[in-house]
Write a protein that holds these residues in place. Structure first.
Motif: not given
Length: 273
Positions: A190-201, A212-218, A243-249
């Motif tokens: 199934g799909p990979v669900d991403i839930i955010t709270k207070g992080f990004v719109y 994030i999904r692409s990095i998760f799969y790799s 975590g590293k990807y999010i900080f870079q972006e």
């Protein structure tokens, strides 16, 4: 029946408010009650004192507020402070109670008793006074201080960790990644669900979420290629790489929770196709 409600400083007022709001397990105010307020208003608790007395009158009980002029002052007089200093004869005097003006007044009292100003220290929150055998010095900024807002509910676990997590949530938000993995076929189901709270719109951050999904799969591929899945290492690797990807972006460090669920542990009717 006489019930005494006692405590220090603000405590009696908080307890009375708790009873008025019907949050107390045993007590409640009735119209037939006779309430005598014997706790005088002191510097710093004027607001809660006034609110509590106002709420008491709303109970329709008989309220008697004793005039504070009938009480002995809870603060020491100048002569009493001088007597205490002369009895103890301390080398250093560090006022710690009251507002700055009260501490400054105590410093002047000590100077009147022939104390040198460098031996009477007025410190701010976070200052550290270091004393060793041959010398002493005051350092500033060593300890982080400030107001901490909590819900007031007693907790039994480590307080520092709770405050740290709340600080992270307040500053950078949280991100949860939910994925189902079939350990037999070594596939993500199934799909990979991403839930955010207070992080990004979410609607304005599709590029970041897709990344994030692409990095998760790799990152998942190398763990799913193994004979056995080490779930602990799997989740840790996901947390670190994303975590590293999010900080870079974004230059932010949200609380990151990879929720990777083995389909072996999911009832048949809950499996995702």
């Amino acid at each position: 029946l006489v019930i005494l409600i006692t405590g220090t400083r603000d405590e009696p007022f908080f307890m009375v408010q708790n009873i008025i709001e019907k949050n107390d397990k045993y007590l409640e105010f009735y119209k037939t009650d006779n309430v005598i307020v014997l706790t005088p208003t002191v510097v710093g608790n004027e607001k809660i004192s006034a609110r509590t007395i106002d709420l008491l009158y709303r109970t329709d009980a008989t309220i008697n507020v004793i005039n504070k002029s009938l009480f002995i002052d809870s603060h020491a007089t100048i002569e009493e402070i001088k007597m205490m200093i002369n009895i103890l004869k301390p080398k250093y005097i560090i006022p710690v109670i009251g507002e700055y003006r009260h501490q400054y007044s105590l410093k002047n009292i000590a100077i009147d008793l022939n104390y040198s100003p460098e031996y009477v220290l007025i410190m701010e929150n976070g200052d550290v006074f270091n004393i060793n055998k041959n010398s002493s010095y005051l350092s500033k900024g060593d300890i982080t201080t400030g107001e901490i807002l909590i819900d007031g509910t007693p907790i039994d676990f480590s307080y520092d960790f709770v405050i740290r997590d709340r600080t992270l949530l307040a500053e950078d938000g949280a991100l949860v990644i939910v994925a189902y993995v079939n350990p037999q076929t070594k596939q993500i189901v199934g799909p990979v669900d991403i839930i955010t709270k207070g992080f990004v719109y979410v609607k304005g951050s599709e590029a970041i979420l897709n990344g994030i999904r692409s990095i998760f799969y790799s990152a998942s591929a190398k763990h799913l290629d193994k004979k056995y899945i080490n779930w602990i290492e799997y989740k840790k690797d996901i947390r670190d790489t994303i975590g590293k990807y999010i900080f870079q972006e974004t230059r932010r460090k949200p609380i990151l929770i990879p929720d990777i669920i083995s389909l072996e542990n999911v009832p048949k009717n809950e499996e995702k196709n």
